[in-house]
Design a protein around this motif. Structure first.
Motif, PDB file in Angstrom:
ATOM      1  N   ILE A  89      25.758  65.432  82.298  1.00  0.00           N
ATOM      2  CA  ILE A  89      24.918  65.005  83.422  1.00  0.00           C
ATOM      3  C   ILE A  89      23.618  64.447  82.880  1.00  0.00           C
ATOM      4  O   ILE A  89      22.760  65.187  82.404  1.00  0.00           O
ATOM      5  N   LEU A  90      23.469  63.136  82.960  1.00  0.00           N
ATOM      6  CA  LEU A  90      22.308  62.472  82.379  1.00  0.00           C
ATOM      7  C   LEU A  90      21.316  62.002  83.435  1.00  0.00           C
ATOM      8  O   LEU A  90      20.300  61.402  83.116  1.00  0.00           O
ATOM      9  N   HIS A  91      21.629  62.242  84.711  1.00  0.00           N
ATOM     10  CA  HIS A  91      20.752  61.798  85.782  1.00  0.00           C
ATOM     11  C   HIS A  91      20.452  62.968  86.714  1.00  0.00           C
ATOM     12  O   HIS A  91      21.040  64.036  86.614  1.00  0.00           O
ATOM     13  N   PHE A  92      19.522  62.724  87.666  1.00  0.00           N
ATOM     14  CA  PHE A  92      19.162  63.770  88.626  1.00  0.00           C
ATOM     15  C   PHE A  92      20.086  63.745  89.840  1.00  0.00           C
ATOM     16  O   PHE A  92      20.611  64.762  90.250  1.00  0.00           O
ATOM     17  N   GLY A  93      20.242  62.571  90.444  1.00  0.00           N
ATOM     18  CA  GLY A  93      20.951  62.486  91.713  1.00  0.00           C
ATOM     19  C   GLY A  93      22.433  62.297  91.563  1.00  0.00           C
ATOM     20  O   GLY A  93      23.013  61.399  92.156  1.00  0.00           O
ATOM     21  N   PHE A  94      23.093  63.126  90.772  1.00  0.00           N
ATOM     22  CA  PHE A  94      24.517  62.950  90.534  1.00  0.00           C
ATOM     23  C   PHE A  94      25.347  63.481  91.693  1.00  0.00           C
ATOM     24  O   PHE A  94      26.500  63.126  91.857  1.00  0.00           O
ATOM     25  N   ARG A  95      24.791  64.368  92.519  1.00  0.00           N
ATOM     26  CA  ARG A  95      25.552  64.949  93.618  1.00  0.00           C
ATOM     27  C   ARG A  95      25.721  63.915  94.727  1.00  0.00           C
ATOM     28  O   ARG A  95      24.784  63.228  95.109  1.00  0.00           O
ATOM     29  N   GLY A  96      26.906  63.828  95.276  1.00  0.00           N
ATOM     30  CA  GLY A  96      27.186  62.790  96.265  1.00  0.00           C
ATOM     31  C   GLY A  96      26.753  63.112  97.665  1.00  0.00           C
ATOM     32  O   GLY A  96      26.757  62.252  98.530  1.00  0.00           O
ATOM     33  N   GLU A  97      26.403  64.381  97.961  1.00  0.00           N
ATOM     34  CA  GLU A  97      26.153  64.748  99.352  1.00  0.00           C
ATOM     35  C   GLU A  97      24.697  64.615  99.785  1.00  0.00           C
ATOM     36  O   GLU A  97      24.371  64.896 100.929  1.00  0.00           O
ATOM     37  N   ALA A  98      23.769  64.202  98.913  1.00  0.00           N
ATOM     38  CA  ALA A  98      22.356  64.173  99.275  1.00  0.00           C
ATOM     39  C   ALA A  98      22.073  63.203 100.428  1.00  0.00           C
ATOM     40  O   ALA A  98      21.659  63.615 101.514  1.00  0.00           O
ATOM     41  N   LEU A  99      22.297  61.900 100.219  1.00  0.00           N
ATOM     42  CA  LEU A  99      21.999  60.925 101.271  1.00  0.00           C
ATOM     43  C   LEU A  99      22.850  61.123 102.522  1.00  0.00           C
ATOM     44  O   LEU A  99      22.320  61.113 103.638  1.00  0.00           O
ATOM     45  N   PRO A 100      24.174  61.304 102.402  1.00  0.00           N
ATOM     46  CA  PRO A 100      24.952  61.543 103.632  1.00  0.00           C
ATOM     47  C   PRO A 100      24.536  62.816 104.354  1.00  0.00           C
ATOM     48  O   PRO A 100      24.580  62.872 105.593  1.00  0.00           O
ATOM     49  N   SER A 101      24.127  63.832 103.623  1.00  0.00           N
ATOM     50  CA  SER A 101      23.684  65.072 104.262  1.00  0.00           C
ATOM     51  C   SER A 101      22.389  64.848 105.028  1.00  0.00           C
ATOM     52  O   SER A 101      22.228  65.334 106.156  1.00  0.00           O
ATOM     53  N   ILE A 102      21.466  64.122 104.401  1.00  0.00           N
ATOM     54  CA  ILE A 102      20.197  63.814 105.066  1.00  0.00           C
ATOM     55  C   ILE A 102      20.454  62.969 106.311  1.00  0.00           C
ATOM     56  O   ILE A 102      19.911  63.226 107.395  1.00  0.00           O
ATOM     57  N   ALA A 103      21.316  61.944 106.165  1.00  0.00           N
ATOM     58  CA  ALA A 103      21.597  61.041 107.286  1.00  0.00           C
ATOM     59  C   ALA A 103      22.293  61.753 108.436  1.00  0.00           C
ATOM     60  O   ALA A 103      22.163  61.352 109.602  1.00  0.00           O
ATOM     61  N   SER A 104      23.035  62.827 108.133  1.00  0.00           N
ATOM     62  CA  SER A 104      23.788  63.523 109.180  1.00  0.00           C
ATOM     63  C   SER A 104      22.908  64.358 110.095  1.00  0.00           C
ATOM     64  O   SER A 104      23.334  64.732 111.187  1.00  0.00           O
ATOM     65  N   VAL A 105      21.680  64.655 109.687  1.00  0.00           N
ATOM     66  CA  VAL A 105      20.821  65.534 110.488  1.00  0.00           C
ATOM     67  C   VAL A 105      19.519  64.851 110.916  1.00  0.00           C
ATOM     68  O   VAL A 105      18.602  65.501 111.412  1.00  0.00           O
ATOM     69  N   SER A 106      19.412  63.522 110.723  1.00  0.00           N
ATOM     70  CA  SER A 106      18.161  62.833 111.047  1.00  0.00           C
ATOM     71  C   SER A 106      18.441  61.372 111.373  1.00  0.00           C
ATOM     72  O   SER A 106      19.591  60.930 111.399  1.00  0.00           O
ATOM     73  N   ARG A 107      17.359  60.652 111.604  1.00  0.00           N
ATOM     74  CA  ARG A 107      17.452  59.200 111.808  1.00  0.00           C
ATOM     75  C   ARG A 107      16.929  58.521 110.548  1.00  0.00           C
ATOM     76  O   ARG A 107      15.763  58.687 110.195  1.00  0.00           O
ATOM     77  N   VAL A 108      17.808  57.792 109.871  1.00  0.00           N
ATOM     78  CA  VAL A 108      17.484  57.237 108.560  1.00  0.00           C
ATOM     79  C   VAL A 108      17.536  55.723 108.585  1.00  0.00           C
ATOM     80  O   VAL A 108      18.459  55.124 109.167  1.00  0.00           O
TER      81      VAL A 108
END
Length: 640
Positions: A89-108
């Motif tokens: 793991i050479l990066h920070f945002g390797f997890r795939g659920e960050a943006l979709p998770s944020i978008a699922s509970v807010s207005r993006v």
């Protein structure tokens, strides 16, 4: 009929959101890490109402195409993970659920433009549903707006803290990330107020000054240490620069900010000789080690980490920090003298107007020990024959009751506050070649002895010495306590503490698990001055105790040692258990407040301080001496 069913993507995203974006600060963290992975050199964060109403992140990174924008809100979509080696793991945002998770509970709203394209694209998502994607004009990079966080799951809102508390958590995560990335410019705005604004391409120390303040950078120790594949570096505060909480302790593994109680414990152990148990140093620690030695995916928000060999990491960290403290053990915090001068400047007394004397007023002689001893009034006068020496000088008129009391208290002492201090010729014999002034002697002397020459003792508690460019105030008891404590540590290193056999052994009843723990460490405990024998599965006997201190409650001490070994799991716990023991011994045997010292004795104490490791602070982190720069004193009196 089967009751097992596959959840919809929307529900899966909501569940993931509960793990990844439980609070506004976690949204900020995920989005900033994405900006860093996008090679941004400038990141601006704008929040409103603690992030509940708005979180906006703008960067100048590489941006995304229209296709990437649509994929970015799909679960487990990433450009940062090599499927052939998912542990690399050479990066920070390797997890795939960050943006979709944020978008699922807010207005993006996400606006992004690649460097190679003339126009950008804007994507609107509400509650996980794509509303619109369109071409638009935008600068290179990405701008993300997250509005009405948790509007899709209103039950979550009642678990959030106040706007102020949520905002503070966002500040903290921005500071943590900014420290690890001094090459990136960060700007944080909260409710239209700039909270943090730091330029790019800074050194680490400059970034720490921006985040932790100049006091930290002025009172910190830089260190680096490489042991095989493990590299450790950072800045730690001087023991005399400490705080009531551990809030200013930052730990990073491969530049990722983490929380780990083991690392906090290691720092506490490393400082145990020089800091009270209820005080905490400020530290910024960077660990770099192979990815095969860690697992960063043990926590959904990636704030915790698992080490393959945590005991090795703790040992390296403890030893490295201790060595750094030892190398800077004679430095004392600059904030101490600064605080004193700030106090003095804010408490300047109102003096009465000078009284003009006629010749008849001059009835006494120069200030001498004889005349001071005979002084009973509040007015000290000059001999008429000496008035020619003060033709144009302001006349000293009145002495305050406090000064008179000090002089009265000193009249039976062999050292007077205002008279010229005797110079010990044996100390100067290698240097003095008459005729030479006293100031020249001080200059020559302090070239090799930084704490200078003893001048007097105040209240039989503090020693005043003079060096070439400063005066030094020494807490005699605290300094001598440190000297004795370090002596006991040397005894320990050179073969163990001397022991004394008890006439009758002391038997201590313990749980069997503690008996086994002590049995595994009998030799180490003996080296620390305590000889034990296992009598049964529940009884342990104490046969020998440290020779210089035989009145302690050794039964309780043995219980504490056993509990510490269970909690901390290594021999370092034994040292911690004995720390208070030998601190107490040093305290009892050190010079007490109220004990009068001669000038040679005071000079000897100064030389001992100079030769003693960690001598700038006592065992509780309080200063043993404070330096007052002559330049600052002259400013205080308006001479500069």
């Amino acid at each position: 009929m089967s009751k097992i069913k596959i959840l919809s993507s929307h529900i899966i995203n909501l569940i993931a959101a509960g793990e990844v974006v439980d609070r506004p600060f976690s949204v900020v963290k995920e989005l900033i890490e994405n900006s860093i992975d996008a090679e941004a050199t400038k990141i601006e964060i704008n929040i409103e109402s603690g992030g509940k109403n708005l979180i906006a992140i703008k960067d100048n990174g590489i941006g995304m195409s229209k296709e990437d924008l649509l994929l970015s809100i799909e679960r487990h979509a990433t450009s940062k993970l090599d499927e052939s080696d998912i542990h690399k793991i050479l990066h920070f945002g390797f997890r795939g659920e960050a943006l979709p998770s944020i978008a699922s509970v807010s207005r993006v709203s996400i606006t992004s433009r690649l460097r190679s394209e003339e126009f950008g694209n804007n994507l609107s998502v509400e509650g996980g549903v794509v509303k619109e994607i369109k071409s638009c004009s935008s600068p290179i990079g990405t701008y993300i707006e997250v509005r009405d966080l948790f509007f899709a799951v209103p039950a979550r809102l009642k678990f959030l803290k106040t706007d102020k508390a949520e905002a503070q958590s966002i500040y903290e995560i921005v500071y943590k990330i900014a420290i690890a990335n001094p090459h990136i410019a960060f700007k944080l705005i909260s409710d239209n107020r700039v909270i943090f604004d730091s330029k790019d391409n800074l050194s680490l120390l400059d970034r720490l000054t921006d985040v932790l303040g100049k006091d930290f950078s002025d009172n910190s120790i830089h260190f680096e240490n490489d042991i095989e594949a493990i590299k450790i570096s950072g800045y730690i505060s001087l023991p005399t620069f400490n705080k009531r909480t551990s809030s200013d302790q930052y730990f990073y593994v491969n530049r990722r900010p983490i929380k780990d109680k083991n690392l906090h414990t290691a720092i506490k152990i490393a400082y145990q000789d020089v800091l009270a148990s209820d005080r905490y140093p400020s530290v910024v620690i960077f660990l770099e080690l192979p990815y095969s030695e860690i697992d960063v995916n043990v926590h959904p928000a990636k704030t915790e980490i698992r080490f393959r060999d945590i005991n090795l990491i703790k040992k390296i960290l403890i030893n490295t920090v201790r060595e750094a403290l030892k190398q800077s053990g004679n430095r004392s915090s600059t904030t101490l003298s600064n605080d004193l001068f700030n106090y003095l400047e804010s408490n300047v007394p109102e003096f009465p107007k000078p009284i003009k004397f006629s010749n008849n007023n001059y009835q006494g002689s120069y200030f001498t020990s004889t005349n001071v001893n005979n002084t009973s009034s509040q007015q000290l006068n000059f001999n008429e024959s000496q008035t020619n020496n003060f033709t144009d000088a302001p006349v000293i008129t009145q002495v305050t009751p406090t000064l008179v009391n000090v002089l009265e208290q000193k009249k039976d002492s062999d050292v007077m506050v205002i008279e010229k201090m005797p110079i010990e010729q044996d100390i100067f014999s290698p240097y003095v070649q008459p005729p030479i002034s006293e100031q020249q002697k001080i200059s020559i002397f302090t070239h090799n002895y930084p704490l200078g020459l003893a001048k007097c003792q105040l209240n039989n508690t503090y020693l005043i010495s003079e060096a070439e460019d400063c005066f030094i105030i020494v807490d005699i008891h605290a300094a001598h306590e440190r000297i004795l404590y370090e002596k006991y540590k040397v005894q320990l290193q050179e073969g163990g503490i001397k022991r004394q056999k008890l006439l009758l052994p002391i038997e201590v009843k313990l749980q069997s698990k503690y008996i086994h723990l002590l049995n595994d460490n009998l030799d180490a405990i003996k080296n620390l001055g305590l000889s034990l024998e296992i009598v049964s599965d529940e009884i342990i006997a104490i046969h020998e105790v440290p020779a210089e201190f035989t009145k302690a409650n050794f039964a309780n001490l043995v219980k504490d040692i056993a509990e510490d070994i269970e909690e901390m799991g290594n021999i370092t716990s034994l040292e911690k258990a004995f720390e208070h023991f030998y601190e107490t011994l040093a305290c009892h045997l050190s010079i007490r407040a109220g004990q009068s010292l001669s000038i040679p004795e005071m000079n000897q104490l100064l030389r001992d301080i100079e030769r003693t490791p960690l001598s700038a602070q006592c065992n509780h982190g309080r200063p043993t001496y404070i330096k007052l720069k002559l330049n600052d004193i002259e400013k205080l009196f308006g001479r500069k």
